[in-house]
Design a protein around this motif. Structure first.
Motif, mmCIF file in Angstrom:
data_model
loop_
_atom_site.group_PDB
_atom_site.id
_atom_site.type_symbol
_atom_site.label_atom_id
_atom_site.label_comp_id
_atom_site.label_asym_id
_atom_site.label_seq_id
_atom_site.Cartn_x
_atom_site.Cartn_y
_atom_site.Cartn_z
ATOM 1 N N GLU A 182 0.785 -1.300 -0.019
ATOM 2 C CA GLU A 182 -0.047 -0.419 0.219
ATOM 3 C C GLU A 182 0.980 1.441 0.328
ATOM 4 O OE1 GLU A 182 -3.777 2.018 2.443
ATOM 5 O OE2 GLU A 182 -3.276 0.137 2.230
ATOM 6 N N LYS A 183 2.237 1.115 0.942
ATOM 7 C CA LYS A 183 2.796 2.301 0.570
ATOM 8 C C LYS A 183 3.292 2.796 -0.082
ATOM 9 C CE LYS A 183 6.775 4.870 3.094
ATOM 10 N NZ LYS A 183 7.386 4.043 4.358
ATOM 11 N N HIS A 184 3.703 2.117 -1.373
ATOM 12 C CA HIS A 184 4.623 2.239 -2.476
ATOM 13 C C HIS A 184 3.398 2.646 -3.837
ATOM 14 C CE1 HIS A 184 6.801 0.985 -5.726
ATOM 15 N NE2 HIS A 184 6.137 1.178 -6.464
ATOM 16 N N LEU A 240 1.004 4.025 -3.074
ATOM 17 C CA LEU A 240 0.281 5.534 -2.645
ATOM 18 C C LEU A 240 1.418 6.390 -3.378
ATOM 19 C CD1 LEU A 240 -0.827 5.335 1.528
ATOM 20 C CD2 LEU A 240 -2.263 5.967 -1.223
ATOM 21 N N SER A 241 2.564 5.641 -3.336
ATOM 22 C CA SER A 241 3.306 7.110 -3.344
ATOM 23 C C SER A 241 3.615 6.524 -5.158
ATOM 24 C CB SER A 241 4.906 7.478 -3.539
ATOM 25 O OG SER A 241 5.346 5.628 -3.327
ATOM 26 N N ASP A 242 3.674 5.495 -5.517
ATOM 27 C CA ASP A 242 3.531 5.426 -7.210
ATOM 28 C C ASP A 242 2.623 4.310 -7.624
ATOM 29 O OD1 ASP A 242 5.992 6.183 -8.065
ATOM 30 O OD2 ASP A 242 6.862 4.789 -5.947
ATOM 31 N N PRO A 243 1.184 5.280 -7.856
ATOM 32 C CA PRO A 243 0.086 4.536 -8.163
ATOM 33 C C PRO A 243 0.276 3.878 -9.865
ATOM 34 C CG PRO A 243 -0.026 6.757 -7.900
ATOM 35 C CD PRO A 243 1.217 6.787 -7.567
ATOM 36 N N ASP A 295 1.996 1.778 -10.797
ATOM 37 C CA ASP A 295 2.369 0.985 -10.485
ATOM 38 C C ASP A 295 1.272 0.019 -10.440
ATOM 39 O OD1 ASP A 295 5.078 1.030 -11.122
ATOM 40 O OD2 ASP A 295 6.159 1.141 -9.170
#
Length: 52
Positions: free
Chosen positions: A9-11, A13-16, A18
């Motif tokens: 989820e954290k990733h 949020l910063s790289d949608p 992907d």
């Protein structure tokens, strides 16, 4: 070639962009064999410890 899809989820949020992406990586056979041998050794060590 190994293909994988991951969800963090954290990733996302910063790289949608992907989201739902599938990534591939080519690993030389010798390297992959080394990885498998390392995994087998770790599992064997864990198995030996649990039987003691």
């Amino acid at each position: 070639m190994i293909t994988l899809e991951f969800w963090r989820e954290k990733h996302l949020l910063s790289d949608p962009e992907d989201a739902d992406a599938v990534f591939g990586v080519e690993i030389p056979a010798e390297v992959f064999i080394g990885i498998l041998e390392g995994i087998a050794a770790a599992l064997d060590a864990g198995w030996s410890e649990s039987r003691s």
